[in-house]
Design a protein around this motif. Structure first.
Motif, PDB file in Angstrom:
ATOM      1  N   PRO A 462       0.806  -1.236   0.000  1.00 46.44           N
ATOM      2  CA  PRO A 462       0.000   0.000   0.000  1.00 46.44           C
ATOM      3  C   PRO A 462       0.830   1.274   0.000  1.00 46.44           C
ATOM      4  N   ALA A 463       1.937   1.287   0.754  1.00 52.17           N
ATOM      5  CA  ALA A 463       2.744   2.506   0.867  1.00 52.17           C
ATOM      6  C   ALA A 463       4.023   2.385   0.050  1.00 52.17           C
ATOM      7  N   GLN A 464       3.899   1.915  -1.177  1.00 53.24           N
ATOM      8  CA  GLN A 464       5.101   1.751  -1.998  1.00 53.24           C
ATOM      9  C   GLN A 464       5.452   3.037  -2.742  1.00 53.24           C
ATOM     10  N   PHE A 465       6.752   3.328  -2.743  1.00 52.57           N
ATOM     11  CA  PHE A 465       7.317   4.389  -3.570  1.00 52.57           C
ATOM     12  C   PHE A 465       8.167   3.717  -4.643  1.00 52.57           C
ATOM     13  N   GLY A 466       8.290   4.361  -5.781  1.00 51.82           N
ATOM     14  CA  GLY A 466       9.103   3.808  -6.851  1.00 51.82           C
ATOM     15  C   GLY A 466       9.998   4.863  -7.453  1.00 51.82           C
ATOM     16  N   VAL A 467      11.240   4.502  -7.754  1.00 50.18           N
ATOM     17  CA  VAL A 467      12.165   5.405  -8.437  1.00 50.18           C
ATOM     18  C   VAL A 467      12.715   4.667  -9.647  1.00 50.18           C
ATOM     19  N   ALA A 493       1.754  16.291   8.246  1.00 49.34           N
ATOM     20  CA  ALA A 493       1.204  17.621   7.992  1.00 49.34           C
ATOM     21  C   ALA A 493      -0.285  17.484   7.701  1.00 49.34           C
ATOM     22  N   ASP A 494      -1.087  18.278   8.403  1.00 45.18           N
ATOM     23  CA  ASP A 494      -2.541  18.248   8.225  1.00 45.18           C
ATOM     24  C   ASP A 494      -3.128  16.861   8.446  1.00 45.18           C
ATOM     25  N   GLY A 495      -2.500  16.096   9.353  1.00 44.12           N
ATOM     26  CA  GLY A 495      -3.028  14.778   9.675  1.00 44.12           C
ATOM     27  C   GLY A 495      -2.601  13.682   8.726  1.00 44.12           C
ATOM     28  N   TYR A 496      -1.778  14.013   7.730  1.00 38.33           N
ATOM     29  CA  TYR A 496      -1.326  13.027   6.746  1.00 38.33           C
ATOM     30  C   TYR A 496       0.181  12.801   6.873  1.00 38.33           C
ATOM     31  N   GLN A 497       0.605  11.614   6.429  1.00 34.48           N
ATOM     32  CA  GLN A 497       2.024  11.313   6.413  1.00 34.48           C
ATOM     33  C   GLN A 497       2.704  12.062   5.266  1.00 34.48           C
ATOM     34  N   GLN A 498       3.998  12.348   5.445  1.00 39.88           N
ATOM     35  CA  GLN A 498       4.816  12.943   4.392  1.00 39.88           C
ATOM     36  C   GLN A 498       6.108  12.150   4.265  1.00 39.88           C
ATOM     37  N   ALA A 540       9.604   9.326 -10.325  1.00 36.31           N
ATOM     38  CA  ALA A 540       9.260   8.928  -8.959  1.00 36.31           C
ATOM     39  C   ALA A 540       7.763   8.690  -8.846  1.00 36.31           C
ATOM     40  N   TYR A 541       7.412   7.557  -8.254  1.00 37.84           N
ATOM     41  CA  TYR A 541       6.011   7.204  -7.988  1.00 37.84           C
ATOM     42  C   TYR A 541       5.766   7.256  -6.484  1.00 37.84           C
ATOM     43  N   GLY A 542       4.598   7.748  -6.095  1.00 35.92           N
ATOM     44  CA  GLY A 542       4.182   7.706  -4.703  1.00 35.92           C
ATOM     45  C   GLY A 542       3.051   6.719  -4.513  1.00 35.92           C
ATOM     46  N   PRO A 543       2.592   6.524  -3.265  1.00 32.51           N
ATOM     47  CA  PRO A 543       1.454   5.635  -3.026  1.00 32.51           C
ATOM     48  C   PRO A 543       0.178   6.202  -3.646  1.00 32.51           C
ATOM     49  N   ALA A 544      -0.794   5.349  -3.860  1.00 31.50           N
ATOM     50  CA  ALA A 544      -2.059   5.765  -4.453  1.00 31.50           C
ATOM     51  C   ALA A 544      -2.687   6.900  -3.649  1.00 31.50           C
ATOM     52  N   GLN A 545      -3.215   7.887  -4.375  1.00 32.23           N
ATOM     53  CA  GLN A 545      -3.968   9.015  -3.835  1.00 32.23           C
ATOM     54  C   GLN A 545      -3.104  10.057  -3.129  1.00 32.23           C
ATOM     55  N   ALA A 546      -1.788   9.869  -3.086  1.00 28.36           N
ATOM     56  CA  ALA A 546      -0.916  10.877  -2.481  1.00 28.36           C
ATOM     57  C   ALA A 546      -0.677  12.021  -3.478  1.00 28.36           C
ATOM     58  N   ASN A 547       0.052  13.032  -3.050  1.00 31.88           N
ATOM     59  CA  ASN A 547       0.398  14.162  -3.913  1.00 31.88           C
ATOM     60  C   ASN A 547       1.914  14.337  -3.974  1.00 31.88           C
ATOM     61  N   VAL A 548       2.396  14.835  -5.105  1.00 30.87           N
ATOM     62  CA  VAL A 548       3.784  15.284  -5.175  1.00 30.87           C
ATOM     63  C   VAL A 548       3.775  16.774  -4.850  1.00 30.87           C
ATOM     64  N   GLU A 549       4.387  17.142  -3.717  1.00 31.35           N
ATOM     65  CA  GLU A 549       4.327  18.529  -3.268  1.00 31.35           C
ATOM     66  C   GLU A 549       5.339  19.406  -4.011  1.00 31.35           C
ATOM     67  N   PHE A 550       6.606  18.963  -4.053  1.00 28.51           N
ATOM     68  CA  PHE A 550       7.632  19.724  -4.746  1.00 28.51           C
ATOM     69  C   PHE A 550       8.876  18.860  -4.931  1.00 28.51           C
ATOM     70  N   ALA A 551       9.831  19.364  -5.723  1.00 30.67           N
ATOM     71  CA  ALA A 551      11.098  18.669  -5.963  1.00 30.67           C
ATOM     72  C   ALA A 551      12.234  19.658  -5.800  1.00 30.67           C
ATOM     73  N   THR A 552      13.379  19.158  -5.358  1.00 35.09           N
ATOM     74  CA  THR A 552      14.559  20.005  -5.210  1.00 35.09           C
ATOM     75  C   THR A 552      15.788  19.299  -5.779  1.00 35.09           C
ATOM     76  N   ILE A 592      -0.310  11.514   2.277  1.00 39.82           N
ATOM     77  CA  ILE A 592      -0.205  10.049   2.245  1.00 39.82           C
ATOM     78  C   ILE A 592      -1.150   9.476   3.296  1.00 39.82           C
ATOM     79  N   ALA A 593      -2.157   8.754   2.839  1.00 43.97           N
ATOM     80  CA  ALA A 593      -3.174   8.222   3.750  1.00 43.97           C
ATOM     81  C   ALA A 593      -2.776   6.890   4.360  1.00 43.97           C
ATOM     82  N   GLN A 594      -1.854   6.179   3.715  1.00 40.35           N
ATOM     83  CA  GLN A 594      -1.455   4.855   4.201  1.00 40.35           C
ATOM     84  C   GLN A 594      -0.608   4.981   5.464  1.00 40.35           C
TER      85      GLN A 594
END
Length: 625
Positions: A462-467, A493-498, A540-552, A592-594
């Motif tokens: 459920p909480a898989q990231f991919g690069v 942040a705001d009750g969600y994982q980051q 880069a892939y995040g878990p389902a329904q998450a957001n990509v906030e920014f990149a550096t 991230i809800a997972q």
């Protein structure tokens, strides 16, 4: 009146003493209460001693059984199935004794008592589960193991008797089901109110059973589909794709050498050999998933070399199958992908193979190795072949010769079967062995495991990231790029994982790579990238329904291309590295809800996976966060 007066005193006199002489007899009630209390204390004392003795019996037998399991593993590993069977009988005797202890009537009655009952009930389930695992799991599995001849299970040139594996399937499936039921029973026990002496062993047993269950269910699945996939019910043909990690693609590397692997009742043979270049351009372009086309362009349906720009191997394999059939008219039943690092694992088991066929006469004069080993196969196929052979067609000839010799060694039964299986298993765990079947029922089983190379579905936590890495140089410079990938768990942040995904890359090519390396390796600037520089599209892939906030990049915000694939957020950044240059790219995923532990999948490269994926870090957060 006188008579009455005389009689009254007499009557009164006689009555008064009579009343005064009545004495209260001592009551027996306190004595009875004391007696009953003594009896109850005795009963509880005896019951406590009885339960204590039974608990000791359970503990001693289960601990003895647990110690014997390591002996069983060792005996199985050394092929001593007879001794393993005897040891399992001892395990069974121990678990049976433990089960008998918890099924004692007094124990059963005590299990209904509040507080005490919960603990006794948990011990009961552990003992019953242990006995079920020993009786319904271990015993049939050891019997099946003894009936299988591992040296003859691998496909060979003369064929393999698949009947034992087929007949063993029902036993393996039943054992897996029994262990799964036991694991489910234990998982339903609420351990919050249990005493530590019961809660901790319960947790340990749960964890052990979870691992055993996963392994057994995998074995059951293999036993059900492997015979048919190896040609038990008719010939099967698979397109073999050798991915070249020196030019990165999301699932490993650019498809280079191609061949047909044929299986007929366990008989392995290598058929037509070709290359991705010979397949040519698809016209019209194959239809592809719109989401993936948006991210990876229509090239994934146009060129065999680009089908695996997407990390989703079922998509890449479907396209490869269609391209092959359109080009050759030959139907294939599936696609199998390997890379040179996996070949090194195989050569570790088979030993060196000679590469000296008559078709390689022109190559021999160029100084290419004529014997490949575990140690030299990776640099040979990913570097020497390009530095020593300038003509792409001769490169393809050499690749074809290598594939032929390695698979000939396999088909001839060279090397130890268990060693080869261990190498294949390691390759599958690292994403270097990927399998896709066009048979729906088989693919539904394959899709449950990482060997499917899927980016969504049952094989993906459920909480898989991919690069994933895709070459943008148009050359073979990824051989010189060293990378590390790491997850950093940020404060919520705001009750969600980051979570931050950190990708560090270094171009280790020599400073004078533009002139010291062959043009075929550097690309010669043909695609707008300076010779010696490496351009990579990092996905880069995040878990389902998450957001990509920014990149550096090196701490400075950088633009990225946002996409969506299978409900997973995707971010793409194009990065260039000059010789000797290092850059650190970070993607921050939020919402991230997972709440499970994060998992990380990465493109397999020339490096060992353990050197690429670093341990997950956690940021220090305020208690209120």
């Amino acid at each position: 009146m006188a008579e009455d007066v005389d009689s009254y005193p007499d009557n009164s006199y006689q009555q008064i003493p009579a009343r005064a002489s009545r004495r209260k007899k001592p009551s027996n009630r306190p004595r009875i209460i004391v007696l009953w209390c003594s009896v109850l204390i005795l009963i509880f004392g005896v019951t406590g001693l009885w339960l204590g003795a039974k608990a000791m019996t359970v503990r001693e037998n289960l601990e003895s059984a647990s110690k014997l399991i390591s002996t069983v593993k060792q005996e199985v590993a050394t092929g001593d199935s007879e001794r393993a069977g005897q040891t399992v009988e001892s395990v069974r005797a121990k678990t049976s004794a433990a089960r008998a202890a918890v099924e004692d009537p007094i124990w059963t009655l005590a299990s209904t008592v509040p507080l005490l009952g919960a603990n006794l009930g948990a011990i009961t389930e552990v003992a019953r589960s242990a006995d079920d695992v020993a009786t319904l799991g271990m015993q049939p599995l050891v019997r099946v193991y003894g009936s299988l001849h591992w040296e003859s299970l691998l496909p060979s040139r003369v064929g393999t008797d698949l009947a034992p594996l087929e007949s063993a399937s029902s036993s393996v499936v039943s054992a897996a089901r029994a262990v799964r039921l036991s694991e489910n029973r234990l998982s339903k026990i609420d351990a919050t109110g249990l005493v530590p002496q019961v809660a901790q062993p319960l947790t340990d047993v749960r964890n052990q059973l979870r691992e055993v269950t996963s392994a057994l269910e995998a074995a059951a699945d293999v036993s059900q589909i492997a015979p048919d996939m190896l040609g038990a019910k008719g010939p099967r043909k698979y397109l073999l794709v050798i991915q070249n990690n020196s030019e990165a693609r999301a699932s490993g590397g650019i498809p280079g050498a191609l061949a047909i692997l044929a299986f007929d009742n366990g008989k392995l043979s290598l058929g037509t050999q070709s290359s991705a270049g010979e397949v040519g351009t698809m016209n019209p372009v194959l239809p592809v998933d719109p989401q993936q086309q948006q991210i990876y362009s229509a090239r994934i349906g146009k060129y065999m070399q680009d089908v695996n720009l997407t990390p989703d191997f079922p998509t890449a394999a479907t396209s490869a199958q269609s391209m092959w059939e359109r080009k050759t008219g030959q139907h294939v039943d599936g696609v199998i992908s390997v890379d040179p690092v996996l070949l090194s694992y195989i050569l570790k088991a088979t030993g060196p193979v000679a590469v000296n066929g008559p078709e390689l006469a022109a190559v021999k004069a160029l100084g290419m190795p004529t014997e490949l080993t575990e140690g030299n196969v990776v640099p040979t196929l990913l570097n020497y072949v390009y530095s020593k052979i300038e003509q792409p067609k001769l490169q393809d000839v050499y690749f074809a010769g290598v594939a032929k010799e390695v698979f000939s060694a396999l088909s001839e039964g060279k090397g130890e079967a268990k060693g080869i299986l261990a190498g294949l298993t390691q390759g599958a765990e690292e994403g270097r062995l990927l399998v896709w079947s066009s048979t729906t029922t088989e693919q539904s089983v394959i899709a449950k495991y990482p060997v499917s190379g899927s980016i969504s579905g049952p094989s993906v936590p459920p909480a898989q990231f991919g690069v994933y890495f895709n070459d943008g140089t148009g050359a073979k410079m990824d051989y010189y790029v060293k990378r590390t990938v790491q997850l950093v768990k940020e404060c919520p942040a705001d009750g969600y994982q980051q979570t931050k995904v950190r990708v560090s890359s270094t171009n280790t090519a020599p400073a004078d790579a533009a002139v010291s390396l062959p043009v075929y390796v550097t690309g010669g600037g043909a695609f707008g990238v300076a010779p010696g520089t490496v351009q990579t599209n990092i996905v880069a892939y995040g878990p389902a329904q998450a957001n990509v906030e920014f990149a550096t990049v090196d701490g400075q915000k950088t633009p990225f291309a946002p996409y969506l694939h299978a409900n997973r957020p995707v971010a793409v950044v194009a990065q260039q590295l000059a010789p000797g240059e290092t850059k650190t790219l970070e993607f921050t995923f939020g919402k991230i809800a997972q709440h499970t532990e994060p998992d990380l999948a990465v493109t397999p490269t020339v490096q060992h996976v353990k050197d690429v994926i670093l341990p997950t870090e956690s940021a220090t957060c305020d208690q209120g966060q």
